[in-house]
Scaffold this motif. Structure first.
Motif, short mmCIF file in Angstrom:
data_model
loop_
_atom_site.label_atom_id
_atom_site.label_comp_id
_atom_site.label_asym_id
_atom_site.label_seq_id
_atom_site.Cartn_x
_atom_site.Cartn_y
_atom_site.Cartn_z
N UNK A 114 0.82 -1.22 0.00
CA UNK A 114 0.00 0.00 0.00
C UNK A 114 0.86 1.26 0.00
N UNK A 115 0.66 2.10 -1.03
CA UNK A 115 1.34 3.39 -1.08
C UNK A 115 2.79 3.34 -1.51
N UNK A 116 3.34 2.11 -1.72
CA UNK A 116 4.76 2.00 -2.07
C UNK A 116 4.96 2.16 -3.58
N UNK A 117 6.23 2.34 -3.96
CA UNK A 117 6.57 2.46 -5.38
C UNK A 117 6.99 1.09 -5.91
N UNK A 138 2.02 3.14 -6.15
CA UNK A 138 2.53 3.91 -7.27
C UNK A 138 3.29 2.97 -8.20
N UNK A 139 2.82 2.86 -9.45
CA UNK A 139 3.48 1.98 -10.41
C UNK A 139 4.50 2.78 -11.19
N UNK A 140 5.75 2.32 -11.20
CA UNK A 140 6.82 3.00 -11.93
C UNK A 140 7.10 2.14 -13.17
N UNK A 153 16.82 3.88 -5.15
CA UNK A 153 15.72 4.59 -4.48
C UNK A 153 14.68 5.11 -5.48
N UNK B 390 -1.54 8.94 3.01
CA UNK B 390 -2.75 8.42 2.39
C UNK B 390 -3.85 8.44 3.43
N UNK B 393 -5.85 5.07 4.60
CA UNK B 393 -5.21 4.08 5.47
C UNK B 393 -4.38 4.74 6.57
N UNK B 395 -1.41 5.60 6.20
CA UNK B 395 -0.02 5.27 5.96
C UNK B 395 0.74 6.48 5.38
N UNK B 397 4.34 7.88 3.37
CA UNK B 397 5.42 7.42 2.51
C UNK B 397 6.31 8.62 2.18
N UNK B 399 9.31 10.17 -0.05
CA UNK B 399 10.05 9.96 -1.31
C UNK B 399 10.79 11.24 -1.68
N UNK B 400 11.81 11.15 -2.55
CA UNK B 400 12.49 12.36 -3.01
C UNK B 400 11.49 13.29 -3.72
N UNK B 407 5.39 9.51 -9.06
CA UNK B 407 4.64 8.78 -8.04
C UNK B 407 3.14 8.88 -8.31
#
Lengths: 206, 414
Positions: A114-117, A138-140, A153, B390, B393, B395, B397, B399-400, B407
């Motif tokens: 959830x919420x990760x890349x 997030x889909x890269x 990263x 988010x 949930x 949660x 996150x 990120x740069x 994203x």
């Protein structure tokens, strides 16, 4: 060279399906002259040309009937949402589309995504999977060398084809769970041509 | 209120997208017209429902009752410069001095499409296709496009030897079929026809069979128009089950001459959500030229009611999809840059206006159902990062900052 009676089969140009595909055709009694750099390889004893293509282009050629048959991985068919008639499943090209993450990652279960890349060359299959699991991430989209993205990263996990797992290990990634099991299949174009039967007979299908 | 408007905008946008997909361009006409333009075009009963008044200059004016008659006036005034056949869509309010009830309003929106300047049945079929596509796009799965032909009704009435001057009145009575019982209809018809004529007519139009079977009962009358329409509609790929031939369908308005339509949502008892048909002589009231046209009006407000009832609008939220938090003056430039990046990724996003406590800013996001809050405090600024929360949930996150665009571009649920 092109006569309307000549059939065409699309085969992966280079990569993990190429050898198995050609071995199958030869085992059917088809003979080919040693090939130079041509991307069209005529069969010497049958009205058939082999088209050497990138494997993710094969569904396009077969769906339009430019190629009458193709040998391709089920993973590619699923990503392209192409559902042709499957004539034969092969023993080669077996692989799994898996989620993998660095060994020290907090990602261990599907819920952790959830919420990760997530970097992948299979965005459609990944999005279907996330939807099914009621997850958002997030889909890269990356075309190749997906394994290096967590180290840079750019991503927290990857979704990629795993055969033996050695590439993952080399990048300190741990395979976590499978999204799709896949193998090479022989597919038939939905566009009809009356000479197809001859090829099927030759291959011992039907 | 914003929640309702968000839903209405969503539906309107979908309808417009279908219209433009078929090459319709937009026009608008004034809400107020001279009384002489509006009155006498719809039949006596309807004329009573027109809002009519005198303005300060003692001019006799009306609020438009629909958009078709004003459209006919515009075409009559401009036909020499318009591309013919001319097709347009028009979305606006109309006013009717009716008694308000469920699905009946004094002020409501209509979304019209009309094709004028061709008698080809391809036009009718295209209109039917647009109707099917609008209701499919909006998520309705069981809508029924009922259709009939005024020519067929007239052919039946002629066969029954009903004098021409009584036919319009009888059609208006038939139009009440879904509101009155057959016995009541028969009673009303008796003022214009004999008992046996009324019985024969009702027996003919009230058949309970499926579309195609119904049609075969009308062989003795002129059904070529309907047959041809069905053939072209099939070519357009309109699903068979969506098109229903209904010989009792009449449409109350006087100006229809050919194929007529009404669309119903079987699960929702609100009347027709879309209606219209072919009119051959409408413009001739305004100019010497005669233009044949066909068009339908979508009852926007009824469609909204139906969608709400079927829970097709539950997912629609307010516009804002991301809130960028405001920490302090030093981090504001980074936050504004992040805001721009989120918008570049295609999300609707806003910045909180004051450096308030984060809890307060999160509460604001919650109240507006904003799914993401993006924060760039002093620590994040130092490291060139941003934290995405988010809201569903909880949660977070980090990120740069330079990955914000990718994203959100790749976010699976957007």
């Amino acid at each position: 060279m092109k006569t309307p009676e000549r059939l065409r089969i699309a085969v992966q140009k280079s990569g993990r399906l190429n050898q198995g595909s050609m071995d199958f055709l030869v085992s059917c009694g088809l003979a080919f002259a040693p090939n130079g750099h041509s991307l069209i390889l005529p069969c010497q004893n049958f009205d058939l040309d082999v088209l050497y293509l990138r494997d993710d282009d094969i569904p396009e050629y077969v769906s339009r009937g430019v190629a009458d048959f193709g040998i391709v991985g089920q993973n590619v068919l699923a990503e392209k949402e192409f559902k042709p008639k499957i004539l034969k499943k092969f023993d080669f090209g077996k692989c799994r589309l898996m989620i993998a993450a660095p060994a020290d990652s907090v990602i261990k279960t599907p819920k952790d995504l959830e919420g990760e890349r997530i970097a992948t060359s299979y965005p459609k299959l990944l999005i279907d999977y996330l939807k099914k699991e009621k997850l958002e991430a997030a889909i890269i989209p990356i075309s190749g060398s997906v394994e290096i993205t967590p180290d840079l990263n750019l991503a927290d996990a990857i979704c990629d084809i795993v055969q033996t797992g050695t590439t993952l290990k080399a990048h300190d990634l741990v395979p976590l769970f499978t999204i799709l099991e896949s193998q090479a299949v022989l597919i038939e174009s939905p566009i009809n041509k009356q000479f197809k039967e001859k090829f099927l007979l030759k291959c011992g299908i039907n | 209120m914003p929640e309702q408007m968000a839903k209405r905008d969503y539906v309107l946008e979908k309808i417009k997208t279908v219209f433009t997909k078929f090459g319709y361009d937009a026009i608008e006409t004034p809400a107020i017209e001279y009384a002489e333009t509006i009155l006498g075009k719809y039949g006596e009963e309807v004329s009573k429902l027109v809002y009519r008044f005198k303005d300060n200059g003692d001019r006799d004016i009306c609020l438009r009752y629909d958009q078709t008659v004003p459209f006919a006036r515009v075409v009559a005034a401009n036909y020499k410069t318009l591309p013919m056949p001319f097709k347009r869509y028009q979305i606006g309010r109309v006013w009717r001095a009716d008694r308000p009830a469920k699905g009946r309003y004094r002020e409501f929106y209509q979304c019209d499409i009309d094709i004028i300047g061709t008698q080809s049945l391809v036009a009718e079929a295209e209109i039917a296709k647009v109707m099917a596509e609008v209701f499919t796009t909006l998520g309705f799965s069981k809508f029924k496009i009922k259709f009939n032909s005024r020519r067929l009704i007239n052919s039946i009435l002629n066969d029954l030897k009903i004098p021409a001057e009584n036919q319009a009145g009888m059609i208006r009575i038939l139009d009440k079929m879904d509101k009155l019982s057959p016995a009541e209809i028969k009673q009303e018809l008796k003022s214009l026809a004999s008992d046996s004529e009324a019985s024969k007519l009702l027996e003919l139009v009230c058949v309970e069979d499926s579309s195609n079977d119904r049609l075969s009962l009308f062989q003795k009358y002129n059904t070529t128009e309907i047959q041809e329409f069905l053939k072209i509609a099939k070519g357009f790929g309109i699903p068979d089950e969506a098109l229903v031939f209904d010989p009792s369908l009449a449409r109350g308005l006087d100006y229809y001459t050919g194929v007529i339509f009404e669309v119903y949502i079987p699960e929702v008892d609100i009347g027709a959500v879309c209606a219209g048909g072919r009119y051959d002589d409408l413009c001739s009231l305004f100019c010497p030229e005669k233009f044949s046209g066909v068009g339908v009006a979508f009852g926007f407000d009824r469609i909204i009611v139906a969608m709400e009832q079927l829970k097709l609008l539950d997912e629609i939220s307010l516009n804002s999809q991301a809130l960028v938090a405001y920490f302090n003056a030093a981090t504001l430039p980074d936050s504004l840059k992040i805001l721009g990046d989120i918008q570049t990724a295609g999300l609707a996003a806003e910045i909180y206006f004051e450096p308030a406590k984060i809890a307060k800013q999160l509460k604001y996001a919650d109240k507006k159902s904003i799914p993401f809050v993006v924060m760039c405090g002093p620590d994040e600024k130092e490291r060139g990062e941003a934290t995405i929360k988010m809201m569903k949930t909880g949660k977070q996150k980090t990120i740069p900052q330079d990955q914000i665009i990718n994203y959100f571009k790749g976010y699976s649920s957007l």
